[in-house]
Design an enzyme around this catalytic site. Structure first.
Site, PDB file in Angstrom:
ATOM      1  N   HIS A  34       3.299   7.892   1.102  1.00 34.85           N
ATOM      2  CA  HIS A  34       4.086   8.554   2.156  1.00 34.85           C
ATOM      3  C   HIS A  34       5.578   8.510   1.819  1.00 34.85           C
ATOM      4  CE1 HIS A  34       0.579   6.997   4.644  1.00 34.85           C
ATOM      5  NE2 HIS A  34       0.535   8.292   4.891  1.00 34.85           N
ATOM      6  N   LYS A 146      -3.064  13.822  -3.178  1.00 32.04           N
ATOM      7  CA  LYS A 146      -4.242  12.976  -2.931  1.00 32.04           C
ATOM      8  C   LYS A 146      -5.249  13.719  -2.033  1.00 32.04           C
ATOM      9  CE  LYS A 146      -6.447   9.063  -1.553  1.00 32.04           C
ATOM     10  NZ  LYS A 146      -6.798   9.466  -0.220  1.00 32.04           N
TER      11      LYS A 146
END
Ligand code: PAF
Length: 286
Positions: A34, A146
């Site tokens: 993140h 991802k």
């Protein structure tokens, strides 16, 4: 850094932020993956916002909504340190009021791969992302490679619905042993954590075979399957060699492909992928 929950507060703070405004939508329990999105947004935009919302609509009844890891205070500390301007943690009442009945659905791209095994998941993702975009009006929005299918689906949605923003997909961030960073890695016990590297090992083996000249989709799938079968704690749900644009499963000779898989390690479902061939290492980037 301003932290807001209501739509009214969000509107007030957003109005003060300079353009371009970059948005990083998250479900919290932040990790380096993140933070890499936040850093990219920080580098490219004059102001940056992060949303933290564990979106119930993208979990099915058997999923881990209740146990999904949360640590709001830690998330805020990490985001403050990254120089984020705005954090919006929406309330359920604003996202899904009691009479809520409007959904955003991308069609063909959401059927294979994750869509086959998580019915309704992408409808939840695209609906909440639409609401996050509408409320925050970003110029750029950042997502991780991802979740490759999610990135492809959101790009499609942005194009199809004429959202005036650019989707930026950033490379997967991995632990030193190759495991892709994910909030769900926190479910793994030490033995499972070690076993979980098998996803990376399987993808790497197929990637290396491709680099060495292997072009048969069936052989690439078989290589991944063989590596996964060496790990007794891992159970593959799907192993895929798909077209990176359409996500349809490939057969025969391939020139580029999205190699992807979903694998149970104990009760934890992990996903990972790599792109091979001439389309670049990040999905949708030519
Ligand atoms: O990737 C995620 O964390 C979520 O699917 C997203 C994009 C924040 C939507 O809830």
């Amino acid at each position: 850094m301003k932290v807001v929950t209501t739509l009214a507060e969000l509107g007030d703070v957003r109005a003060t932020l300079p353009s371009p405004f970059g948005l990083v939508p998250t479900m919290g329990y932040l990790h380096q993956g993140h933070l890499s999105l936040v850093r990219r947004a920080r580098a490219e935009c004059a102001s940056v916002g992060v949303t933290i919302y564990v979106n119930p609509a993208q979990f099915s009844a058997n999923d881990d909504l209740d146990s999904y890891p949360r640590d709001f205070d830690r998330d805020l500390r990490l985001l403050e340190a990254e120089g984020v301007d705005l954090v919006w943690a929406p309330a359920d009442e604003d996202m899904y009021p009691p009479d809520f009945q409007t959904w955003v659905k991308v069609e063909a791209l959401t059927r294979p791969l994750e869509g086959t095994h998580r019915p309704g998941h992408f409808r939840g993702v695209t609906t909440v992302v639409t609401k996050l975009f509408n409320a925050t009006q970003p110029d750029k929005a950042y997502f991780g490679q991802k979740d490759a299918q999610q990135a492809v689906v959101i790009r499609r949605m942005v194009q199809d619905l004429n959202f005036p923003l650019k989707v930026v997909v950033c490379p997967t961030v991995r632990e030193p042993d190759g495991l892709a960073m994910s909030s769900r890695n926190s479910y793994l016990d030490p033995q499972q954590r070690k076993a979980a590297t098998v996803l990376y090992r399987a993808l790497t083996a197929a990637n290396q075979a491709f680099s060495a000249g292997e072009r048969e989709a069936e052989v690439l799938r078989h290589i991944m399957s063989e590596v996964l079968s060496t790990e007794s704690l891992a159970l593959a749900q799907y192993i895929s060699v798909a077209d990176p644009d359409t996500l349809t499963e490939l057969t025969g000779t391939v020139e580029c492909a999205l190699l992807s898989m979903a694998v149970y390690v104990g009760k934890t479902r992990l996903i990972d992928n790599m792109v091979v061939g001439d389309k670049g290492s990040v999905i949708g980037e030519k």
